[in-house]
Design a protein around this motif. Sequence first.
Motif, PDB file in Angstrom:
ATOM      1  N   GLU A  26       0.783  -1.226   0.000  1.00  0.00           N
ATOM      2  CA  GLU A  26       0.000   0.000   0.000  1.00  0.00           C
ATOM      3  C   GLU A  26       0.819   1.283   0.000  1.00  0.00           C
ATOM      4  OE1 GLU A  26      -3.087   0.528  -0.431  1.00  0.00           O
ATOM      5  OE2 GLU A  26      -3.744  -1.539  -0.474  1.00  0.00           O
ATOM      6  N   LEU A  27       2.068   1.256   0.442  1.00  0.00           N
ATOM      7  CA  LEU A  27       2.809   2.507   0.549  1.00  0.00           C
ATOM      8  C   LEU A  27       3.005   3.166  -0.814  1.00  0.00           C
ATOM      9  CD1 LEU A  27       4.131   4.556   2.307  1.00  0.00           C
ATOM     10  CD2 LEU A  27       6.241   3.223   2.267  1.00  0.00           C
ATOM     11  N   ALA A  28       3.483   2.402  -1.803  1.00  0.00           N
ATOM     12  CA  ALA A  28       3.671   2.966  -3.142  1.00  0.00           C
ATOM     13  C   ALA A  28       2.333   3.356  -3.765  1.00  0.00           C
ATOM     14  CB  ALA A  28       4.399   1.971  -4.039  1.00  0.00           C
ATOM     15  N   GLY A  84      11.010   1.121  -3.078  1.00  0.00           N
ATOM     16  CA  GLY A  84       9.616   1.347  -2.726  1.00  0.00           C
ATOM     17  C   GLY A  84       8.629   1.191  -3.853  1.00  0.00           C
ATOM     18  N   PHE A  85       9.093   1.280  -5.096  1.00  0.00           N
ATOM     19  CA  PHE A  85       8.205   1.141  -6.246  1.00  0.00           C
ATOM     20  C   PHE A  85       8.513  -0.155  -6.991  1.00  0.00           C
ATOM     21  CE2 PHE A  85       8.224   5.667  -5.404  1.00  0.00           C
ATOM     22  CZ  PHE A  85       6.887   6.009  -5.546  1.00  0.00           C
ATOM     23  N   GLU A  86       7.531  -0.590  -7.765  1.00  0.00           N
ATOM     24  CA  GLU A  86       7.688  -1.782  -8.599  1.00  0.00           C
ATOM     25  C   GLU A  86       8.191  -2.980  -7.784  1.00  0.00           C
ATOM     26  OE1 GLU A  86      10.073  -0.667 -11.967  1.00  0.00           O
ATOM     27  OE2 GLU A  86       8.571   0.757 -12.715  1.00  0.00           O
ATOM     28  N   SER A  87       7.648  -3.101  -6.579  1.00  0.00           N
ATOM     29  CA  SER A  87       7.931  -4.233  -5.678  1.00  0.00           C
ATOM     30  C   SER A  87       9.389  -4.328  -5.256  1.00  0.00           C
ATOM     31  CB  SER A  87       7.502  -5.559  -6.332  1.00  0.00           C
ATOM     32  OG  SER A  87       6.122  -5.554  -6.631  1.00  0.00           O
ATOM     33  N   THR A 131       8.166   0.089   6.169  1.00  0.00           N
ATOM     34  CA  THR A 131       8.370   0.109   4.722  1.00  0.00           C
ATOM     35  C   THR A 131       8.862   1.495   4.321  1.00  0.00           C
ATOM     36  OG1 THR A 131       6.551  -1.448   4.465  1.00  0.00           O
ATOM     37  CG2 THR A 131       7.319  -0.344   2.482  1.00  0.00           C
ATOM     38  N   TYR A 132       9.792   1.537   3.390  1.00  0.00           N
ATOM     39  CA  TYR A 132      10.465   2.789   3.044  1.00  0.00           C
ATOM     40  C   TYR A 132      10.302   3.130   1.557  1.00  0.00           C
ATOM     41  CZ  TYR A 132      12.847   2.247   7.536  1.00  0.00           C
ATOM     42  OH  TYR A 132      13.132   2.102   8.861  1.00  0.00           O
ATOM     43  N   LEU A 133      10.249   4.422   1.301  1.00  0.00           N
ATOM     44  CA  LEU A 133      10.395   4.956  -0.055  1.00  0.00           C
ATOM     45  C   LEU A 133      11.683   5.769  -0.097  1.00  0.00           C
ATOM     46  CD1 LEU A 133       6.808   6.382  -0.806  1.00  0.00           C
ATOM     47  CD2 LEU A 133       7.734   4.184  -1.542  1.00  0.00           C
ATOM     48  N   VAL A 134      12.482   5.584  -1.130  1.00  0.00           N
ATOM     49  CA  VAL A 134      13.650   6.428  -1.384  1.00  0.00           C
ATOM     50  C   VAL A 134      13.442   7.024  -2.769  1.00  0.00           C
ATOM     51  CG1 VAL A 134      16.152   6.529  -1.615  1.00  0.00           C
ATOM     52  CG2 VAL A 134      15.108   4.958   0.037  1.00  0.00           C
ATOM     53  N   LEU A 135      13.290   8.348  -2.832  1.00  0.00           N
ATOM     54  CA  LEU A 135      12.834   8.975  -4.066  1.00  0.00           C
ATOM     55  C   LEU A 135      13.098  10.473  -4.030  1.00  0.00           C
ATOM     56  CD1 LEU A 135       8.912   9.331  -3.819  1.00  0.00           C
ATOM     57  CD2 LEU A 135      10.438   9.156  -1.867  1.00  0.00           C
TER      58      LEU A 135
END
Length: 333
Positions: free
Chosen positions: A22-24, A286-289, A311-315
Amino acid sequence: MSLSSTQLQEAIAVAHKLIADELASSFAKANYFYMVMARRPHLKKADGTKIQIPVQLAANEAKGFFSGEYDTIPTGANQQITFAEFDWKYFVSNSTFNLKDFSQGTGTNAIKDLIKTKISLAKQDAVRDLSTALHTSSAADSNQINSLKDAAGASGTAYGGLSDTDLAEWLFERDTTTNTINYANINNQFRVLMGRGQNMSDETGTYAPNLMISNSFVLAKFLNSQQSQQQFTTDKDLRAGFAGCQFNGIPFVVDEFCTGTGDGVATDNELYILSTNTFRMYWKYGFESTKSPMDTLSMRLPNQAAMSSQTYLVLNMICFARRYNAVFTALQA
């Protein structure tokens, strides 16, 4: 009814899968602009310690017409390219479940429902944070993603380490005086961008404007001025949850986090006219699994009857051709 070790692990697995998946998607659903940015070709995987993009600093001077005979042809070398540099930004979604969460339910399904509810609330919080960041200058918080407000910064304000003093065209079109919201005033900026961008393009398409964003007050004021010519966005956009109207054939959508008081008095409401093709969302995790090395499932918190899933996003989001975009900063809604 107590849970067996197997049932507990199943419940935890459900929790982590919901968080990871769900995060992405929360990012993509936060607003219309993010929805566009979270899809290829705007979404780009990148590496390196920083994001660097080439920017044309000056035109090539070694060019020109000549007679075709014995003229001295221009060969003078000059610096044509520099680069803008952006840091990576980090976002975390942390959901914690304690022993009480796993004890209050009357069975596996009830506990799963409780977990889903907690995840849903965490998702809503993430959406608000991401949406707010899009319209908040990172000057106040250097950890947050580069925003539309950063990209539309005033003259003399550095963006990616460069300002318009380095490169005159490294700047949004900014209207800081128009207060009245109507077709004619908005079109004054729109036609400039259309003429400038329609013949420039890359793999995403032309740099002509293809999206307008403001709050509901500005949209309502515009629609009131154009009642006989209203045209809604496509059914596809409406089903995606983003409603608005069409302005010269492009979507004009609502983003309630867009700056503005909306009280009919203050002249502080903003409206963006954007070429989304001049923006890129660079990402590492974080994206595309693609999970980060720090993503954790059921990490036991020291000396507490609780487990955490992170869960992390790096962007980071950047605009590499600012002059094909515009912002109104003083509209009265």
